[in-house]
Design a protein around this motif. Sequence first.
Motif, PDB file in Angstrom:
ATOM      1  N   GLU A  19      -1.044   2.459  43.066  1.00 49.65           N
ATOM      2  CA  GLU A  19      -1.628   3.293  42.015  1.00 49.65           C
ATOM      3  C   GLU A  19      -3.096   3.632  42.251  1.00 49.65           C
ATOM      4  OE1 GLU A  19       1.175   1.172  38.589  1.00 49.65           O
ATOM      5  OE2 GLU A  19      -0.980   0.746  38.701  1.00 49.65           O
ATOM      6  N   VAL A  20      -3.771   2.877  43.095  1.00 53.32           N
ATOM      7  CA  VAL A  20      -5.205   3.082  43.308  1.00 53.32           C
ATOM      8  C   VAL A  20      -5.457   3.550  44.746  1.00 53.32           C
ATOM      9  CG1 VAL A  20      -5.846   1.387  41.562  1.00 53.32           C
ATOM     10  CG2 VAL A  20      -5.515   0.646  43.919  1.00 53.32           C
ATOM     11  N   ARG A  21      -6.675   3.981  45.007  1.00 51.15           N
ATOM     12  CA  ARG A  21      -7.015   4.460  46.348  1.00 51.15           C
ATOM     13  C   ARG A  21      -6.949   3.318  47.359  1.00 51.15           C
ATOM     14  NH1 ARG A  21     -11.659   2.224  47.782  1.00 51.15           N
ATOM     15  NH2 ARG A  21     -13.327   1.843  46.265  1.00 51.15           N
ATOM     16  N   ARG A  75       0.186  -2.552  41.836  1.00 50.39           N
ATOM     17  CA  ARG A  75      -1.112  -1.911  41.644  1.00 50.39           C
ATOM     18  C   ARG A  75      -1.597  -1.183  42.890  1.00 50.39           C
ATOM     19  NH1 ARG A  75      -3.909   0.571  37.782  1.00 50.39           N
ATOM     20  NH2 ARG A  75      -6.151   0.100  37.781  1.00 50.39           N
TER      21      ARG A  75
END
Length: 217
Positions: free
Chosen positions: A137-139, A134
């Motif tokens: 995938e995120v900032r 994860r």
Amino acid sequence: MTFEISPTNRVRQLSEKARYDEESVHAILDAGLVAQVAFVQEGKPVVVPMIYGRDGNRLYLHGARKARVIRMLEAGPSVCLNVTLLDGIVYARSLFNSSMNYRSVTVHGTATLIEGDERVHALSVISEHLMPGRSEEVRPSHEKEILMTGVIQVEIESASAKISMGPPDDEDEDMDAPVWAGVMPLRLKAGALIRDPEVPEDMLPTPHMQSQTGRSF
């Protein structure tokens, strides 16, 4: 490697189910999601559930920087925690011999509040344990978010695992009892993903997320 058996970590009840090797201890920690962390506050025992991640023979515990458990563990370095995974209810031919199948580990160690780059690494370890892939995938986390997060490092100094599995262990005199006996399996398993209503319907979960559907613990 095997943890040295001492009065602190020795399993006394059903000692034949005890394991002291690192492989067994680490496997249970890696399969769990929440640790029950014990500490003493003003002379009274307290237990708090905390998410965690493992890096070698070291655990990282996650909480808000101002949370009581973070402050107490920072002040009192000795810590004990337990992770238990339930695998089944054992229906024996008597209530006395009925039991549960489980994997459990108890850890004793020294707690340290960590800061700086090590905290960033620890948060990555915790994230990867709970949500593999994860973080890619995120900032990245803002500095303020990192500062608001408390991470306690626990060096595993002593540990023991206890594993119970298999059918009932009934008394000879009960074996002919006219009653069903056996095991009802229990499983913690990830279900189908539920979309946030704010996410467009045509936006699909990433392969990392889809791969976690059906994950068992």
